[in-house]
Enzyme design. Sequence first.
Site, PDB file in Angstrom:
ATOM      1  N   HIS A 105      -0.370   4.629   7.482  1.00 31.26           N
ATOM      2  CA  HIS A 105      -1.575   3.395   7.278  1.00 31.26           C
ATOM      3  C   HIS A 105      -3.073   4.071   7.388  1.00 31.26           C
ATOM      4  CE1 HIS A 105       2.224   1.582   8.515  1.00 31.26           C
ATOM      5  NE2 HIS A 105       1.962   1.085   7.983  1.00 31.26           N
ATOM      6  N   GLY A 147      -6.585  -5.656  19.625  1.00 30.39           N
ATOM      7  CA  GLY A 147      -5.632  -7.101  19.459  1.00 30.39           C
ATOM      8  C   GLY A 147      -6.253  -8.187  20.438  1.00 30.39           C
ATOM      9  N   GLY A 204       0.616  -1.395   0.045  1.00 32.23           N
ATOM     10  CA  GLY A 204      -0.009   0.197   0.558  1.00 32.23           C
ATOM     11  C   GLY A 204       0.337   1.274   0.192  1.00 32.23           C
ATOM     12  N   THR A 231      -2.577  -3.719  24.734  1.00 33.40           N
ATOM     13  CA  THR A 231      -2.344  -4.724  23.759  1.00 33.40           C
ATOM     14  C   THR A 231      -2.734  -5.807  24.036  1.00 33.40           C
ATOM     15  OG1 THR A 231      -0.547  -5.975  24.928  1.00 33.40           O
ATOM     16  CG2 THR A 231       0.801  -3.493  23.393  1.00 33.40           C
TER      17      THR A 231
END
Length: 566
Positions: free
Chosen positions: A226, A543, A64, A478
């Site tokens: 991103h 996550g 990308g 996380t």
Amino acid sequence: MAFQGKKLINDPKDVVTEFIEGLVETYPGLQFLDGFPEVKVVLRADVSSSTYDKVAIISGGGSGHEPAHAGFVGEGMLTAAICGDVFASPPVDSILAGIRAVTGPMGCLLIVKNYTGDRLNFGLAAEQAKSEGYKVETVIVGDDCALPPPRGIAGRRGLAGTILVHKVAGAAAAAGLSLAEVATEAKCASEMVGTMGVALSVCTLPGQVTSDRLGPGKMELGLGIHGEPGAALADIQPVDVVVSHVLNQILSPETNYVPITRGNRVVLMINGLGATPVMELMIASGKAVPKLQLEHGLAVDRVYTGSFMTSLDMAGFSISIMKADETILQRLDAATKAPSWPVGVDGNHPPAKIPVPVPPSRSRKSDESLSRPPQLNQQGQILEAAIEAAANAVINLMDSLNEWDGKVGDGDCGSTMSRGATAILEDIKKYDIFCKAAYAQLSASSQSVVTAKQWAEALEASIAAVSKYGGASAGYRTLLDALIPASSMLQERLNAGDVPYTAFVLSSEAAVVGAESTKDMQAQAGRSTYVSGEILSSVPDPGAMAAASWYRAAALAVKDKYGASS
């Protein structure tokens, strides 16, 4: 307002492989490894690990960002580029295949942008390659100058300045320098460059609905590559004003991100983010050079303008400034055949491309199989059921994970997890850093039957491996905030004498509670580090929720299997 981006593509799942196919057809000097499309490695067609007598330069990351990274493969720059899915770090096996394919006796240098996924996967691949006898060094690039010194372990993001580091390292390697010397030059270059980006639009991911958070008349300052939110939202200003702001931010003596002061020599890179016309990039260059000279007292020795590291179809640009000396200028001026530096397309186009075989692992016998045994014992059947339940749980949670990640990251957590879960269901032999660490712990046992305590120890070893390579620990917001309490509870209940599957179920409840508690945590790792606490408190960490989901599903599947067999 949400909208579906218009794309000239086929199946969104195939964009990366079809990009690589077009790339190697366009440039005769590039090739890809056999094992394609699972192993997406672009390499120099003239290089083989058995004959290459220079230091190999390897980089890569999520796709990308084209032309990065594969467009910079060529003599005098990268020896190989490892391509992940869109905005997703490449898997460890692909990175390792790339290392094996191009690394000769001089060794290889891995140039890694500072993102948690890239650091984890390239780190594990480097350790595995070293254990096989390869000489490997790593340089982490974090050239972001948009944000104040970050909290926690995340550090500065790797942006377009990485391309200049590629060129310096590639030229040093082509000159015949040793691995230590090449790594030193690359590290020095990485510490001399700073970058900041400005966007007029968000990027649209293939096959996904995108929410335009900017709105009309707005621009975003200091965003990542991103699509994650930037440092500030502002009204669109003339490019003169924008360029001045960005240069002042990069060269600010308060943050001191780059060691550049009046009288220094510098290199300037104006990098398009994917949808910015060359006209606008050239206007930015034309305004930046005199500002650097007159307002900042710098000598501009080189100017590079174009699209080097993009963010799909994002409108905007980034500015990179690198402190220069004679050595860096010599490296930047050195000849290269990397097609996107850019150079002319030369060489005869062969009538056919024959893929390069993937080199075998030095640590495994050629006839050793990782496939599913023809028959499974009771433990094997229970394990298979747990894996299938865990994978299906992640797939079913895809939309929720994407929604949560859209608020605190780049919006693709669910899609990435779902792709991995689908791959596991299709071929269970593909395993990641977590599973490899668990396998290493379990295989050390000489017993034919794995006990519940050994499973608990394997979980603990897996968590330690993720923490080691990612740098996170409890409280960092996380997936470890789900797995650490699960591991503690599992050990506690087993030591108390609970039936193993009961201990597993109770530990899965601890995983769910731990994941939900991430709503109250300030991120200290991953892309969420760059998101405000107010936004983070609205959703749990995607996550952690994914980890809790598959762990809970596996525990319930084990309970059901044990109940059915008892």
